[in-house]
Design an enzyme around this catalytic site. Structure first.
Site, PDB file in Angstrom:
ATOM      1  N   THR A 106       1.361  -0.963  -0.316  1.00 13.10           N
ATOM      2  CA  THR A 106       0.023   0.243  -0.298  1.00 13.10           C
ATOM      3  C   THR A 106       1.238   1.419  -0.380  1.00 13.10           C
ATOM      4  O   THR A 106       0.548   2.099  -0.414  1.00 13.10           O
ATOM      5  CB  THR A 106      -1.011  -0.130   1.702  1.00 13.10           C
ATOM      6  OG1 THR A 106      -1.324  -0.846   1.390  1.00 13.10           O
ATOM      7  CG2 THR A 106      -1.867   1.149   1.348  1.00 13.10           C
ATOM      8  N   THR A 182       2.108  -4.858   4.582  1.00 12.29           N
ATOM      9  CA  THR A 182       2.670  -4.416   6.127  1.00 12.29           C
ATOM     10  C   THR A 182       2.217  -5.888   6.324  1.00 12.29           C
ATOM     11  O   THR A 182       2.601  -6.271   7.306  1.00 12.29           O
ATOM     12  CB  THR A 182       1.454  -3.659   6.702  1.00 12.29           C
ATOM     13  OG1 THR A 182       0.234  -4.034   6.040  1.00 12.29           O
ATOM     14  CG2 THR A 182       1.638  -2.170   6.792  1.00 12.29           C
ATOM     15  N   ASP A 183       1.226  -6.838   5.187  1.00 11.09           N
ATOM     16  CA  ASP A 183       1.069  -8.419   6.059  1.00 11.09           C
ATOM     17  C   ASP A 183       2.284  -8.865   6.096  1.00 11.09           C
ATOM     18  O   ASP A 183       2.040  -9.359   7.281  1.00 11.09           O
ATOM     19  CB  ASP A 183       0.490  -8.508   4.294  1.00 11.09           C
ATOM     20  CG  ASP A 183      -1.295  -8.200   4.429  1.00 11.09           C
ATOM     21  OD1 ASP A 183      -1.425  -7.066   4.828  1.00 11.09           O
ATOM     22  OD2 ASP A 183      -1.874  -8.293   3.052  1.00 11.09           O
ATOM     23  N   LYS A 261       2.292  -8.731  12.981  1.00 10.42           N
ATOM     24  CA  LYS A 261       1.230  -7.931  12.368  1.00 10.42           C
ATOM     25  C   LYS A 261       0.072  -8.221  13.308  1.00 10.42           C
ATOM     26  O   LYS A 261       0.082  -9.762  13.393  1.00 10.42           O
ATOM     27  CB  LYS A 261       1.200  -7.060  11.123  1.00 10.42           C
ATOM     28  CG  LYS A 261       0.231  -6.898  10.597  1.00 10.42           C
ATOM     29  CD  LYS A 261      -0.280  -7.002   9.121  1.00 10.42           C
ATOM     30  CE  LYS A 261      -1.258  -5.747   9.042  1.00 10.42           C
ATOM     31  NZ  LYS A 261      -1.587  -5.837   7.403  1.00 10.42           N
TER      32      LYS A 261
HETATM   33  N1  ASP Z   1      -1.784  -6.269   0.978  1.00 10.42           N
HETATM   34  C1  ASP Z   1      -1.324  -5.216   1.585  1.00 10.42           C
HETATM   35  C2  ASP Z   1       0.130  -5.652   1.651  1.00 10.42           C
HETATM   36  O1  ASP Z   1       0.919  -6.401   2.483  1.00 10.42           O
HETATM   37  C3  ASP Z   1      -1.041  -4.352   2.597  1.00 10.42           C
HETATM   38  C4  ASP Z   1      -0.248  -3.061   3.139  1.00 10.42           C
HETATM   39  O2  ASP Z   1       0.716  -3.159   2.114  1.00 10.42           O
HETATM   40  O3  ASP Z   1      -0.029  -2.586   4.393  1.00 10.42           O
HETATM   41  O4  ASP Z   1       1.271  -5.733   0.608  1.00 10.42           O
END
Ligand code: ASP
Length: 460
Positions: A106, A182-183, A261
């Site tokens: 993101t 973040t995932d 996370k």
């Molecule tokens: N689905 C995304 C990822 O981990 C979520 C994010 O970037 O926070 O790539």
């Protein structure tokens, strides 16, 4: 791909071609869900291939599932010329030089307000346009290594990233930032913490839970905090820098091997598990919470260990698990299994014989705990003792994901299982700790009298 179909692929691309419609076409769509009229927007590289995105006259964007489209035709054409304002990132000899590697997620995207299209922002000029405060902190250069959502990161990407970071550090950079989804940021943080050792400078991973089109986006502030940490922090380790509390008061710096996370949507999702975070980061200040870290030392030489064995897996135990799960892994040639066991590190009795067969076949089996907090203690119950007798090795208080990346990393270096055991049980960078402090455990369970009293004092 030509701009006429920007970002469209697979079935979505076929649909556009079939009806002779392109990006920026003003289009009438007849679908099983009803009729729509709007402009076909470009899509981002990361987007799926099952939807067309339409900007409606009222300004909202809708995704139309291509499988539902019955008819579609162009009624006009309105190309929007959009661009992230790109300014030259200013260079100041007095400021530290920071390198930002992009991997996707993101944080790498932003929405163009006029068109509603998600576009990647990754040149220094675009980042400067989006977050001008960065120029007050550092001289920034950027490189997009990948453009993926983080579930698509894996061993090949970890290795590319580790080598690229090593090369940049050897050239004398003052700090590294890694933009990442973040995932799975905590998986990559763990892998990099093993692959990159003795770093002379901070290596700071950062992401955002909410994209920059949302008023509550954490993207800009997380980047500012990460840049501050990369420039000014004395902590030369692989770390994650993300929102601390639910508000935007400060960020926390977490050690790469102890971070996880913990919430699917809160901005304050990252938590240090089994310990306390390394530091708090504010715009103008970094407050370390502890001193037992690798200090910044520009004259130190970085060591890169870019190894990973693919045939390693993690099994999350559940009651009623059948032994054939383990047998199947052995049959498929897996060399290492990390089990996330119940309680102090247990699995049910029917699985024992399969574990015994796996160990005999030369598979390295390590036990971690699903509770996340606390240690594996396999001498307490007879079940644990039995498992140890069968050759399962307790992985202390390594988090399951960290034990998984460490086992991949260890087996990538050697097939000698004694050597692997030595690597696994020797702490590299905080993945095994002697004790877990009481204040590293979960707090803030609302309703509990002492917590309510504390909250009343702090949150007026
Ligand atoms: N689905 C995304 C990822 O981990 C979520 C994010 O970037 O926070 O790539």
């Amino acid at each position: 791909m030509s701009d006429a179909f920007k970002g469209y692929k697979g079935r979505a691309l076929e649909t556009l071609k079939k009806f002779n419609v392109r990006v920026w076409s003003e289009t009438h769509i007849q679908s099983r869900r009803g009729a729509f009229k709007g402009i076909i927007l470009p899509r981002a590289e990361n987007d799926d291939d099952r939807h067309l995105v339409l900007k409606l006259a009222n300004g909202y964007n809708v995704g139309v599932a291509v499988d539902t489209i019955e008819q579609m035709h162009q009624v006009g054409y309105k190309e929007a010329h959009y661009k992230i304002p790109e300014k030259e990132f200013p260079f100041s000899p007095a400021k530290p030089n920071i390198k930002l590697f992009g991997t996707g997620g993101t944080i790498a995207s932003r929405l163009d307000y006029r068109t509603g299209a998600v576009i990647p922002a990754f040149t220094p000029g675009e980042l400067y346009g989006a977050v001008p405060e960065l120029a007050d902190i550092c001289n920034l250069s950027t490189e997009k290594l990948f453009s993926v959502f983080s579930e698509n990161m894996g061993s090949a990407e970890y290795i590319t990233l580790a080598k690229a970071i090593g090369a940049e550090i050897e050239k004398g950079i003052d700090g590294i930032i890694i933009g990442h989804g973040t995932d799975t940021m905590h998986h990559t943080a763990g892998a990099l913490a093993f692959m990159i050792q003795n770093s002379p400078v901070p290596i700071v991973m950062v992401g955002s839970q909410r994209s920059s089109d949302r008023p509550s986006s954490d993207a800009a502030l997380n980047l500012i905090h990460a840049a501050t940490a990369a420039c000014r922090s004395d902590i030369a380790e692989v770390m994650v820098c993300m929102f601390g509390p639910t508000s935007d008061e400060y960020a926390l710096l977490h050690r790469g091997t102890r971070v996880r996370k913990m919430h699917s949507s809160y901005r304050s999702t990252f938590r240090t598990v089994g310990d306390i975070p390394l530091a708090m980061v504010q715009r103008d200040k970094i407050t370390p919470f502890r001193n037992d870290y690798h200090h910044r030392r520009k004259d130190r030489k970085v060591d890169i260990y870019p190894y990973f064995e693919e045939r390693v897996t993690m099994v999350y135990y559940y009651p009623n698990m059948h032994p054939d799960i383990i047998d199947a892994l052995v049959e498929k040639g897996y060399k290492g299994i990390v089990i996330a066991g119940t309680g102090l590190g247990h699995v049910n009795k029917p699985v024992y014989p399969a574990i015994e067969r796996a160990v005999k076949a030369g598979v390295a089996i390590y036990m971690t705990v699903q509770t996340l907090w606390g240690y594996v203690h396999m001498f307490v119950y007879e079940t644990g003792r039995d498992l140890i007798a069968k050759g399962v090795i307790p992985a202390e208080n390594m988090l399951p994901e960290v034990a998984y990346v460490k086992l991949g990393w260890a087996l990538g270096q050697t097939d000698d299982l004694e050597e692997v055991k030595k690597i696994m049980l020797t702490g590299v960078c905080g993945e095994i700790t002697e004790r877990e402090p009481y204040n590293g455990y979960l707090i803030f369970q609302g309703g509990i009298p002492e917590i309510e009293e504390f909250l009343k004092k702090v949150h007026k």
